[in-house]
Write a protein that holds these residues in place. Sequence first.
Motif, PDB file in Angstrom:
ATOM      1  N   GLY A   1       8.215   2.188   6.367  1.00 22.79           N
ATOM      2  CA  GLY A   1       7.708   3.280   5.534  1.00 22.79           C
ATOM      3  C   GLY A   1       6.378   3.852   5.976  1.00 22.79           C
ATOM      4  O   GLY A   1       5.749   4.624   5.258  1.00 22.79           O
ATOM      5  N   VAL A   2       5.960   3.494   7.181  1.00 27.67           N
ATOM      6  CA  VAL A   2       4.721   4.045   7.728  1.00 27.67           C
ATOM      7  C   VAL A   2       4.997   5.470   8.222  1.00 27.67           C
ATOM      8  O   VAL A   2       6.021   5.707   8.870  1.00 27.67           O
ATOM      9  CB  VAL A   2       4.236   3.173   8.909  1.00 27.67           C
ATOM     10  CG1 VAL A   2       3.088   3.846   9.663  1.00 27.67           C
ATOM     11  CG2 VAL A   2       3.832   1.785   8.418  1.00 27.67           C
ATOM     12  N   ALA A   3       4.102   6.390   7.914  1.00 25.71           N
ATOM     13  CA  ALA A   3       4.233   7.742   8.461  1.00 25.71           C
ATOM     14  C   ALA A   3       3.461   7.809   9.775  1.00 25.71           C
ATOM     15  O   ALA A   3       2.356   7.282   9.883  1.00 25.71           O
ATOM     16  CB  ALA A   3       3.677   8.761   7.473  1.00 25.71           C
ATOM     17  N   LEU A   4       4.081   8.422  10.783  1.00 26.51           N
ATOM     18  CA  LEU A   4       3.443   8.540  12.103  1.00 26.51           C
ATOM     19  C   LEU A   4       3.148  10.012  12.364  1.00 26.51           C
ATOM     20  O   LEU A   4       4.014  10.860  12.183  1.00 26.51           O
ATOM     21  CB  LEU A   4       4.394   8.064  13.202  1.00 26.51           C
ATOM     22  CG  LEU A   4       4.550   6.575  13.475  1.00 26.51           C
ATOM     23  CD1 LEU A   4       5.517   6.374  14.631  1.00 26.51           C
ATOM     24  CD2 LEU A   4       3.200   5.950  13.792  1.00 26.51           C
ATOM     25  N   ARG A   5       1.945  10.292  12.810  1.00 28.16           N
ATOM     26  CA  ARG A   5       1.641  11.655  13.251  1.00 28.16           C
ATOM     27  C   ARG A   5       1.160  11.545  14.690  1.00 28.16           C
ATOM     28  O   ARG A   5       0.055  11.081  14.948  1.00 28.16           O
ATOM     29  CB  ARG A   5       0.586  12.281  12.348  1.00 28.16           C
ATOM     30  CG  ARG A   5       0.444  13.765  12.556  1.00 28.16           C
ATOM     31  CD  ARG A   5      -0.515  14.391  11.579  1.00 28.16           C
ATOM     32  NE  ARG A   5       0.065  14.593  10.259  1.00 28.16           N
ATOM     33  CZ  ARG A   5      -0.510  15.304   9.291  1.00 28.16           C
ATOM     34  NH1 ARG A   5      -1.681  15.871   9.516  1.00 28.16           N
ATOM     35  NH2 ARG A   5       0.054  15.452   8.122  1.00 28.16           N
TER      36      ARG A   5
ATOM     37  N   VAL B   1       0.858  -1.197   0.000  1.00 31.23           N
ATOM     38  CA  VAL B   1       0.000   0.000   0.000  1.00 31.23           C
ATOM     39  C   VAL B   1       0.894   1.247   0.000  1.00 31.23           C
ATOM     40  O   VAL B   1       1.833   1.348   0.799  1.00 31.23           O
ATOM     41  CB  VAL B   1      -0.952  -0.003   1.213  1.00 31.23           C
ATOM     42  CG1 VAL B   1      -1.764   1.285   1.273  1.00 31.23           C
ATOM     43  CG2 VAL B   1      -1.873  -1.211   1.149  1.00 31.23           C
ATOM     44  N   ALA B   2       0.626   2.148  -0.943  1.00 29.01           N
ATOM     45  CA  ALA B   2       1.567   3.240  -1.205  1.00 29.01           C
ATOM     46  C   ALA B   2       1.729   4.172  -0.009  1.00 29.01           C
ATOM     47  O   ALA B   2       2.847   4.409   0.459  1.00 29.01           O
ATOM     48  CB  ALA B   2       1.103   4.025  -2.429  1.00 29.01           C
ATOM     49  N   SER B   3       0.631   4.715   0.511  1.00 28.30           N
ATOM     50  CA  SER B   3       0.808   5.681   1.602  1.00 28.30           C
ATOM     51  C   SER B   3      -0.028   5.256   2.800  1.00 28.30           C
ATOM     52  O   SER B   3      -1.241   5.092   2.704  1.00 28.30           O
ATOM     53  CB  SER B   3       0.407   7.084   1.142  1.00 28.30           C
ATOM     54  OG  SER B   3      -0.872   7.051   0.558  1.00 28.30           O
TER      55      SER B   3
END
Lengths: 328, 460
Positions: free
Chosen positions: A83-87, A33-35
């Motif tokens: 590659g997971v973005a964390l907020r 999964v891209a993003s």
Amino acid sequence: MSGAAVDVEVEALVVGAGPAGLGLATRLKARGVASVLVVDREADAGGNPRHCGHPPFGLREFGRVLTGPAYARRLAERAVRAGVALRLATNVVAIERAGEALVVTTAGDDGVRRIAARRLALATGVRETPRAARLVSGERPLGVLTTGALQAFVYLHGKAPFRYPLVVGTELVALSSLLTCRRIGAAPVAMVEERAGPQCFPPFMALPRLVGVPLHYGARVVDIAGSPRVRRATLAHADGSSSEIACDGVLFTGRFTPEASLARAAGLTMDLARGRPVLDAFGRSSDPRIFAACVLDRSVETAGWCWSRGRAIADHLAADLAGRLPPP
Amino acid sequence: MPLADVAIIGAGAVGCAMARRFALEGAKVLVLERGADLLSGASKANSAILHTGFDAPPGSLEQACVQAGYAEYMAIRGRLNLPVLETGAMVVAWTEAEQAALDGVEAQARANSVDDVRRLGPAEIRAREPHLGEGAREALLVPREHVIDPWSPFLAYLLQAKALGAEILFGAEVAAGRREEEHWRLETSRGRRRARVVINCAGLYGDVVDRRLLGESAFEIRPRKGQFVVFDKAAASLLRTIVLPVPTERTKGVVLCRTAFGNVLVGPTAEEQQDRDRAATDEAALKALIARAVEMLPALEGMPVTATYAGLRPATEEKGYRIAAMPDRSWITVGGVRSTGMTAALGIARHVYGLYERLGHSHAAVAEPECPPMPNLAEHLPRDWSAAGHGGVVCHCELVTKREIEQALAGPLPAGDFGGLRRRTRCAMGRCQGFHCLARLAVLTEGRFAAPLATPTEAP
Ligand SMILES: Cc1cc2nc3c(=O)[nH]c(=O)nc-3n(C[C@H](O)[C@H](O)[C@H](O)COP(=O)(O)OP(=O)(O)OC[C@H]3O[C@@H](n4cnc5c(N)ncnc54)[C@H](O)[C@@H]3O)c2cc1C
Ligand SMILES: Cc1cc2nc3c(=O)[nH]c(=O)nc-3n(C[C@H](O)[C@H](O)[C@H](O)COP(=O)(O)OP(=O)(O)OC[C@H]3O[C@@H](n4cnc5c(N)ncnc54)[C@H](O)[C@@H]3O)c2cc1C
């Protein structure tokens, strides 16, 4: 609020960076999964294990025994590496389902933001049922709390909320609380269980005996008194008698409940008995674009179980994005 | 020792409004409150309904004060940034007998000049409240009966008084006092104070304070407990209007309404008790309230409970307010403000200032002070979390920010205890009741409260 422009668009947005959410997000990346963006309201990722300062965590995931905080850190590192973005430090406050994409509103120190996503996974976790929701009688003094709060006092801040509490419940988490109490030199005055026997694997009940905490089965807390701090609790016993116990705190342990407020507010069809959204075999809610993970269908699950549940949901969600999931 | 024009005993709803009124009239005000913060007594827990006075006894002092209080609240709330959740109320008749009583309720409303009331038939009730249970036969709509934040107004009033120079002492129980030539000498747990006139606004202790300082009291407080259950915010979409029962002599009965904070509340009970401090909930009563709420609004079935609480009404042997001036003793008692004091406080304060003038005192009124707007806690208006730079959310259930916590602990009237902090910010008042934020709050409030959240630890 919905005036703010959408500032990011992602394929998959995961709400909650606990074991389930991190397992889910990491797996989504592995599935191509891209993003993938994970949003969590705490400043650190990891969910409940962040404040479980005791082992055993991580056997299933890392093949070794870790404390909760070490385990939480590792899960987060692994997700970021994938590659997971964390907020972090960002609360999801609303989910809009009207349009083509799902739009999530968040609030953080940087203000209100809106994130659009093709798919949403709710991994908002669990918490214990507090005294109020149990309708326990009495006053509302200081010193009445849940194990999660106790752990945060002790392991996150090095503080003690009481010295000689009464512990309510005999799920595993109640036993862990006895160990947590030892950390701060607190001496529980008793452990009480409403039912006739323990709510965990019975041999574990050797622990209260080992640490010298008297155990009462078939006993209910029917009054809490004190001001400003707890002074005593009254127990009603199965034989109809009652007794008073002097204590400076009452710890309500276990009776985990899903943290399902977002799902409720978003208008997803709820399973009232379980207190979480109705889900199909793939973890899809009544809005098939919204999945939910770790749902507490038996009693409370270990972090490792939640993590693998997150991964299973990720497989379905990735298949759905690729158009390979049967329609609901 | 400085001499105040008036000493106000008690910083409940009534005392706070009194302090504001007297300060605005130019008097030198002293407030003596035994609690660690304002609203430590009856005023800490109520239904938060801003009453029109439609059901008050026509021509009574209570009715006049409720209406004057309502009007003044509406007039000043813009300047002070105080919310109103516009709900209106429906007095719903569920039985034939209740329906028969509606005529009387309507006549009373009209006698009280609440002229905008109107009757709703079953179809209109359903149109207005589609989730309401079966069996509502008829209702009286009271369009201007609304819901407010029950705490912020009184903090705002006390802040205004303080800005005008009032001295406000917490932890100051008035234990004794003596009338000397021209003034009262009051012995408090924070030392001796002097004032020309004393105004007893001691709520649940009104009779005790009168007896302590005057040697007698014209009434006896009979605390009447009211318990409540607060449902999860998800319930708020199920109801617009306050649902009132047809009132009886004894109580306004069990109400179902939204709160300004976005929940739904059911209560109160009406239970006589001796104890003036212990506002305990009890499981059986809470379960009965939940059952009643589900009857009225069936979609509440299975709705999670967020909180439970109880408040004590300062009732007396009579229904009406017990307000009296004793000119020869320079003393005014403001007692028995039983179940409408949150609304009536501003009106009571005006009335009492009138009594005070009749004792022969007068001052030169001053302009309303410039006070910073109150932080908004109401769910239907913008909250701090939606503005950047708040330092992060501390209480997730109620979305209370670090900045809000810090502000509540600072300023001219910082929170004096954890209850005060909760009332100023709503922290730990939500569905998890502190599972997530209690420890953080213990850190943020360290060294602030005489009764701290954390106790000293022993090294392991
Ligand atoms: C006191 C306690 C002790 C425990 N001890 C053990 C143990 O010894 N061993 C074990 O295996 N398990 C233990 N558990 C159980 C285990 O921690 C949980 O089962 C597990 O953490 C659940 O994982 P989760 O990812 O589903 O949820 P959680 O860990 O609860 O994570 C959910 C995350 O979602 C975030 N979130 C929720 N709502 C929002 C929102 N609106 N916006 C942004 N973020 C949001 C939360 O901040 C949180 O980080 C314990 C649990 C507790 C409470
Ligand atoms: C269940 C319930 C529901 C209600 N619902 C509503 C409603 O919907 N709308 C509405 O308008 N009203 C409502 N009310 C009524 C309202 O809350 C009361 O009328 C009001 O709070 C009374 O305020 P008070 O200032 O007279 O008393 P209190 O709040 O009791 O204030 C008295 C203060 O005096 C202090 N004190 C006492 N003795 C001393 C001493 N010796 N020295 C110094 N200080 C002292 C106390 O600590 C206290 O803070 C409700 C009340 C209850 C209990």
